[in-house]
Design an enzyme around this catalytic site. Structure first.
Site, PDB file in Angstrom:
ATOM      1  N   SER A   3      12.099   3.236  15.513  1.00 58.57           N
ATOM      2  CA  SER A   3      11.829   4.624  15.151  1.00 58.57           C
ATOM      3  C   SER A   3      13.136   5.379  14.911  1.00 58.57           C
ATOM      4  CB  SER A   3      10.977   5.275  16.246  1.00 58.57           C
ATOM      5  OG  SER A   3      10.445   6.499  15.812  1.00 58.57           O
ATOM      6  N   ASP A  17       0.711   2.776  11.285  1.00 57.61           N
ATOM      7  CA  ASP A  17       1.664   3.626  12.009  1.00 57.61           C
ATOM      8  C   ASP A  17       1.348   5.099  11.726  1.00 57.61           C
ATOM      9  OD1 ASP A  17       4.079   5.123  12.736  1.00 57.61           O
ATOM     10  OD2 ASP A  17       5.029   3.162  12.951  1.00 57.61           O
ATOM     11  N   HIS A  19       2.579   2.661  15.890  1.00 52.03           N
ATOM     12  CA  HIS A  19       3.981   2.947  16.198  1.00 52.03           C
ATOM     13  C   HIS A  19       4.360   2.619  17.643  1.00 52.03           C
ATOM     14  CE1 HIS A  19       7.715   4.897  14.923  1.00 52.03           C
ATOM     15  NE2 HIS A  19       7.755   5.548  16.072  1.00 52.03           N
TER      16      HIS A  19
END
Length: 296
Positions: free
Chosen positions: A157, A234, A267
Site C-alpha cells: 500500500s 481491492d 487490500h
C-alpha cells in the site's frame, strides 16, 4: 541488551520470541533523522555458526500501521526461515512527537509518514522517513546484525509507493524490489491530503521524487524489475492505480514491471499473507544464495 553503532546510536531490545528456527525481535533507538525514539522489527534466522551472515529485506507497511502489523498478520517468518533471509520492518512515521493535526486524517500524520522528507512546518523536523529508511536504518542494521550487506525492498500500500521510491532512488543499496497492492501514483489524488502539507503547494517537482510512477518514469539506473501483486477486489483500487505502473515500461526500458492481478483478493493482510511466500522466494533467488547446503 544493546549495542552501539559508529555514530553512538544505541539499539535497545524490546522483545524477542523464537519463531520457526529463528527469532522475531523488536528494537528501539533514538533516531537522529526523526528526532524521536523509533522502533523496528527484525526477524533473524537461527545462526548455524557465529560467522553466518544473511541477506536482508526491508518491508514497508501501509497507513495506520506500525512495526508490528506485518510480523503478526502474515506468517512470513516460516518462509524467511526457509530461505535464510533477514526481514526488517520499520515503523511508518515518527512517534510521540504530538504535532497539531497529526491525527486529523487517516492518510496523513501519525502512522502515515509516506516515507518522504517533509520540507514544511511543523513536519520538517520529525517527518524525515525517507532519510531514515535509506540512510540511518540501513547503517544501524549493518552495524548490529549478521548481514551480508545485500538489501532488498518490499512494501504494501503506502509502503509499496515507498518501496519503489526508496529502491529506485537508491538502486545499489536496495538491489531487489517487490510490492503488494502498491499506491502507484499518489500525487494524482493526494495533493491536498499529503503533498501540500508535507512538501508545500509551490514545489510540485519535489512531489515527483516521492511518487512511485514519477520516479519509475524518470529512473536512469541499472535495469530494475518490479514484481507486483494486487487484488482485483481491492477496495482502494481507484487510489492504487496499478495499471499506471505497467505503462512505465513503455517509456523507460530500464524498468520492468511484472504485475499480477489476483482474482477476488482485497487490500487486507489476508491478501499479503497469501502471496508473501512468493515475494520472499523472489528476493532470495534474485539476491543470490548465501548459505549453501544448509539444513534446519
Amino acid at each position: 541488551t544493546s549495542s552501539v553503532v559508529e555514530d553512538n546510536t544505541k539499539v535497545e531490545l524490546v522483545s524477542s520470541d523464537k519463531c520457526f528456527n529463528g527469532y522475531q525481535k523488536i528494537y528501539k533507538h533514538w533516531s537522529k533523522e526523526t528526532k524521536c525514539t523509533m522502533k523496528f522489527s527484525i526477524y533473524i534466522p537461527l545462526q548455524l555458526h557465529a560467522e553466518e551472515k544473511f541477506n536482508a529485506i526491508f518491508f514497508l507497511s501501509g497507513v495506520m500501521c506500525n512495526e508490528q502489523n506485518f510480523i503478526f498478520k502474515t506468517g512470513f517468518q516460516r518462509y524467511a526461515s526457509d530461505e535464510r533471509i533477514i526481514f526488517i520492518g520499520p515503523d511508518t512515521s515518527p512517534r510521540n512527537v504530538d504535532l497539531p493535526g497529526d491525527r486529523d486524517s487517516w492518510v496523513f500524520g501519525r502512522s502515515a509518514g509516506w516515507y518522504l522528507d517533509s520540507t514544511c512546518e511543523p513536519w520538517r523536523t520529525n517527518y524525515r522517513m525517507y532519510s531514515y529508511i535509506t540512510r540511518e536504518l540501513p547503517e544501524i542494521i549493518r552495524q548490529n546484525f549478521p548481514i551480508t550487506g545485500k538489501f532488498g525492498m518490499c512494501g504494501h500500500s503506502m509502503g509499496g509507493n515507498g518501496a519503489i521510491v526508496c529502491s529506485l532512488r537508491n538502486p545499489t543499496l536496495f538491489q531487489t524490489l517487490s510490492v503488494l497492492a502498491p499506491s502507484c501514483n499518489p500525487t494524482s489524488w493526494g495533493d491536498e491530503l499529503i503533498y501540500i502539507p508535507y512538501l508545500g503547494a509551490e514545489n510540485r517537482e519535489l512531489w515527483k521524487q516521492y511518487d512511485a510512477l514519477e520516479v519509475a518514469k524518470a529512473y536512469k539506473g541499472p535495469p530494475k524489475k518490479i514484481l507486483a501483486d494486487c487484488g482485483s477486489e481491492d477496495e482502494y483500487l481507484h487510489l492504487l492505480l496499478p495499471d499506471k505502473l505497467t505503462e512505465v515500461a513503455l517509456v523507460n526500458r530500464n524498468v520492468e514491471v511484472e504485475l499480477h492481478m489476483r482474482e477476488e483478493y482485497n487490500h487486507s493482510y489476508f491478501f499479503v499473507a497469501s502471496f508473501i511466500e512468493k515475494h520472499i522466494k523472489y528476493h532470495a533467488k534474485a539476491l543470490g544464495t548465501v548459505n549453501e547446503n544448509v539444513t534446519c
